[in-house]
Design an enzyme around this catalytic site. Structure first.
Site, short mmCIF file in Angstrom:
data_model
loop_
_atom_site.label_atom_id
_atom_site.label_comp_id
_atom_site.label_asym_id
_atom_site.label_seq_id
_atom_site.Cartn_x
_atom_site.Cartn_y
_atom_site.Cartn_z
N CYS A 16 22.91 11.86 -11.46
CA CYS A 16 23.26 10.83 -10.46
C CYS A 16 22.50 11.08 -9.17
O CYS A 16 21.75 12.04 -9.06
CB CYS A 16 24.77 10.80 -10.20
SG CYS A 16 25.34 12.28 -9.36
N CYS A 19 22.46 14.53 -7.50
CA CYS A 19 21.51 15.52 -8.05
C CYS A 19 20.16 15.38 -7.33
O CYS A 19 19.57 16.37 -6.88
CB CYS A 19 21.27 15.30 -9.54
SG CYS A 19 22.73 15.43 -10.55
N ASP A 432 -7.72 -11.39 11.59
CA ASP A 432 -9.12 -11.27 11.99
C ASP A 432 -9.84 -12.51 11.47
O ASP A 432 -9.48 -13.02 10.41
CB ASP A 432 -9.69 -9.99 11.37
CG ASP A 432 -11.18 -9.90 11.55
OD1 ASP A 432 -11.63 -10.01 12.70
OD2 ASP A 432 -11.90 -9.74 10.54
N ASP A 630 -10.47 -6.86 7.38
CA ASP A 630 -11.23 -6.39 6.22
C ASP A 630 -12.38 -5.47 6.58
O ASP A 630 -13.06 -4.96 5.70
CB ASP A 630 -11.80 -7.60 5.45
CG ASP A 630 -12.95 -8.26 6.18
OD1 ASP A 630 -12.95 -8.23 7.43
OD2 ASP A 630 -13.85 -8.79 5.52
N ASP A 634 -11.67 -3.28 12.14
CA ASP A 634 -10.25 -3.65 12.14
C ASP A 634 -9.33 -2.44 11.93
O ASP A 634 -8.12 -2.54 12.13
CB ASP A 634 -9.96 -4.66 11.01
CG ASP A 634 -10.75 -5.95 11.17
OD1 ASP A 634 -10.86 -6.41 12.32
OD2 ASP A 634 -11.26 -6.47 10.16
#
Length: 735
Positions: A16, A19, A432, A630, A634
């Protein structure tokens, strides 16, 4: 600062969330561990450690000392799949054997009720010694896992679900054993036993475990699907011979032949041939991509129509697909902040429940039904069993696994559970411009002629520009060649920086450039200026063309907007998100693109280092900001934003800085990411509500005596199953 390493361990023996919580605490206390995350649903531990202070063997020994088994996760996914299948088969065998032994006991219990007295009951089933013979192997052989788990937990000064199960079933079993010994010399049908309580409980808990194991297998379906995409063999050329070898034996630099319809085995560069490649399994983009010499191709994509010869550049764990699998695995293994609340609750839950159960027993034994030990014991067992916190431990990780897996199928890679949680809070998206809103490369958009035929005009312009290395010249030449016009050779060529070019084509002098170029060569081109202003107001770069000293027309190029940008921005606005565009471009060009796509706010003429500063300003206004980019420029802004979203079509630096990678260059993926995050968080909250509701409602009902122990066992198993099934709904979310 010392360099850290990461390792993932496969953990077995957890029953469970308590643990998982205990292993996590134990590992985080180890000298040299920077951070440890234990995932109960995935049965893994992800540990970041300093190799100079600690080894993987020491980490494994620590887990074993806590009472669990740990092995470094094998790189081969099939092994972990085999492990899971073996575990399911083992649980199935235990459940079937337990059910067979428990069935006569359940039958005898049903026969006790007045409304079921018509059911035929074999005399043997009522014999206490027969019941003892059936219940004992269920209790101590099949149920041994609960005793072992409970001993280990208590030995490590904590408590988990095993403690509750072992306490509850032992109480029922040993009290029944006492009554069996007492019954010697008395008619056995007069004695009321509780063997069925312990045996049926263990059977139901095993059934719940079996359902859990099956469901856990389904939540990691996304990774299995991704792994199934890999090619198994590759056709390589070595020493002039073509040979088929397993993909694991391909070396960097190998020449590989890929025939039509075959999977590309590894990442590589095309050295010969031309074909279209279906990259949909990586990008989600259904249109095949044209490839020729110099183009990059990725492992697991499908070659459609031509034969390609490629040089292997990335193999094994370096390929794009392997990196995606790694990101998805890490996201599924990481924790969302909301899970830490569940972990804290489950950590203190078991001791509280044991205390409540003892109190319930005393209240019933002393006040409600004084002296009725059997009745009070039944209430204690019901409280212990209904309170098992399995569902609580499964609530968050199963949703994160299902949610991040579904997102990965749609080309959205979350780098961790925390990012999956934070994304739903985003209220501002900063885009961007170049390569994100636009395609990132200029294209020929407008051709205006005066007193000259189009074909002749384009032939002269293209022939003149083909000698220039300027990106705008390349765009013009590519656009003209696309129209099927053949170019002539040039007799003279001169590039005039800041003005344009002058060339002689087939004896004719061609000028292409700015207004200043026309003035320099005394060409009367005033009638073109209105058209140029109009084109420039739309964000295009317009150039005047003169042939033999006379104005002949205009060519314009622009970084064109992606086909899906307008639709995606409208979708984001519909979701209540403010969209801002940021660019280093001039205000007029930026505003033209913003107007065309439906963006209301523009931050133009921002230098690369200024982008992160603009994101900070928005955050200071109390906004939750996602930055989408990208390029290398950036990266600082992606790192500064609450959520950095990197376009997968961009640079590795941007992808490294981002929290989410979009495998497609499509802005619709941003809306998909936010939508998936919102759905997943709603799902987690539903799971936590139901997990806690079962326990919160169940404990008082059991304490009041309205819940038989076997019903409590069934409800507890059902709570885990319902939580997992609810999480699995995320795999069907439409994106």
């Amino acid at each position: 600062m010392s360099e850290t390493k990461q390792t993932t361990l496969q953990i077995s023996g957890m029953t469970c969330a308590a643990c998982a919580n205990r292993i996590e605490k134990g590992l985080n206390k180890l000298e040299g561990v920077t951070e440890a995350n234990v995932n109960f649903a995935l049965e893994t531990a992800h540990v970041e450690y300093t190799p100079t202070e600690l080894s993987v063997d020491e980490i494994v020994r620590k887990v074993e000392k806590l009472g669990y088994q740990a092995v470094p996760k094998d790189e081969k996914a099939e092994d972990s799949g085999d492990y899971r299948q073996k575990e399911i088969a083992r649980q199935k065998r235990k459940f079937i054997l337990s059910a067979i032994l428990s069935l006569p006991l359940l039958w005898s219990m049903v026969g006790h009720f007045s409304f079921t007295s018509w059911i035929w009951m074999p005399e043997l089933f009522m014999n206490p010694w027969f019941q003892l013979a059936l219940a004992t192997p269920v209790q101590f052989i099949i149920g041994s896992q609960f005793y072992i788990g409970a001993y280990k937990a208590l030995h490590n000064k904590s408590a988990n679900m095993d403690v509750l199960v072992a306490l509850g079933t032992s109480a029922a079993y040993f009290y029944s054993l006492y009554l069996t010994i007492e019954s010697i010399g008395r008619p056995h049908h007069m004695v009321e036993m509780y063997y069925e309580t312990s045996a049926v409980l263990i059977t139901l808990i095993l059934l719940g475990k079996l359902f859990e194991a099956l469901a856990k297998g389904r939540t990691s379906e996304a990774i299995k699907t991704l792994m199934g995409l890999q090619a198994k063999t590759a056709l390589v050329i070595r020493d002039g011979q073509e040979m088929t070898i397993p993909v694991e034996e391909v070396a960097v630099g190998d020449t590989i032949v890929v025939r039509p319809g075959e999977k590309i085995p590894v990442d590589g560069e095309v050295i010969e041939g031309q074909s279209s490649v279906d990259e949909s399994m990586l990008t989600g983009e259904s249109i095949p991509v044209e490839k020729q010499a110099g183009a990059h191709v990725f492992g697991a994509t499908i070659n459609k129509n031509g034969i390609l010869k490629l040089k292997a550049t990335k193999i094994g764990k370096e390929t794009a697909l392997a990196q995606i699998i790694k990101v998805v695995e890490e996201a599924q293994g990481s924790k969302a902040p909301i899970q830490r609340i569940a972990d804290k609750i489950s950590g203190i839950f078991v001791p509280i429940v044991v205390g409540i159960a003892v109190l319930v027993f005393l209240v019933w034994y002393i006040w409600v039904t004084p002296g009725d030990f059997a009745n009070a014991l039944e209430k204690l067992i019901a409280v212990l069993v209904i309170a098992c916190p399995c569902a609580l431990g499964l609530a968050t990780p199963t949703s994160i696994m299902a949610g991040s897996g579904r997102a990965a199928e749609a080309g959205v890679l979350f780098k961790g559970g925390e990012h999956l949680e934070t994304t739903q809070q985003i209220d501002t998206v900063v885009l961007d411009k170049t390569g994100t809103v636009t395609k990132g490369k200029p294209e020929l958009t407008d051709v205006i002629m005066e007193g000259i035929k189009e074909e002749e005009f384009l032939r002269l312009v293209g022939s003149a520009e083909k000698n220039s290395e300027h990106p705008l010249a390349e765009a013009i030449v590519a656009g003209i060649i696309e129209k099927g016009i053949s170019l002539a050779s040039t007799d003279e060529f001169e590039a005039i920086p800041g003005y344009g070019i002058r060339a002689v084509v087939e004896g004719r002098t061609v000028l292409i450039g700015t207004r200043k170029l026309m003035a320099r060569y005394e060409v009367a081109a005033e009638q073109a200026f209105d058209s140029m202003n109009d084109l420039e107001s739309k964000g295009k770069t317009a150039m005047v063309v003169a042939v033999d000293g006379r104005y002949a027309g205009i060519v314009a190029v622009a970084d064109t907007i992606k086909e899906t940008s307008k639709e995606a921005i409208a979708r984001l606005k519909q979701m209540g998100i403010e969209v801002i565009m940021i660019t280093g471009d001039n205000q007029r060009t930026a505003e033209a693109i913003a107007a065309e796509t439906g963006i209301d706010r523009v931050l133009a003429e921002i230098l690369p280092e200024g982008k992160a500063e603009e994101v900070k300003k928005l955050q200071n206004q109390g906004k939750k900001v996602a930055m989408v980019g990208d390029g290398i420029n950036d990266a600082p802004a992606l790192a500064m934003a609450d959520i950095g979203i990197a376009m997968g079509t961009g640079t590795d630096v941007a992808m490294e800085a981002g929290d989410i990678t979009l495998m497609r260059g499509d802005l619709n993926s941003i809306a998909d990411a936010i939508h998936m995050s919102r759905k997943t968080m709603t799902n987690i909250k539903q799971n936590l509500f139901w997990a806690l509701a079962y326990n919160s409602l169940g404990i008082p009902i059991a304490a009041a005596g309205f819940l038989a122990p076997w019903v409590a066992g069934a409800a507890m198993a059902l709570s885990s199953v319902s939580v997992v099934l609810n999480a699995l709904r995320l795999q069907r979310v439409k994106l």
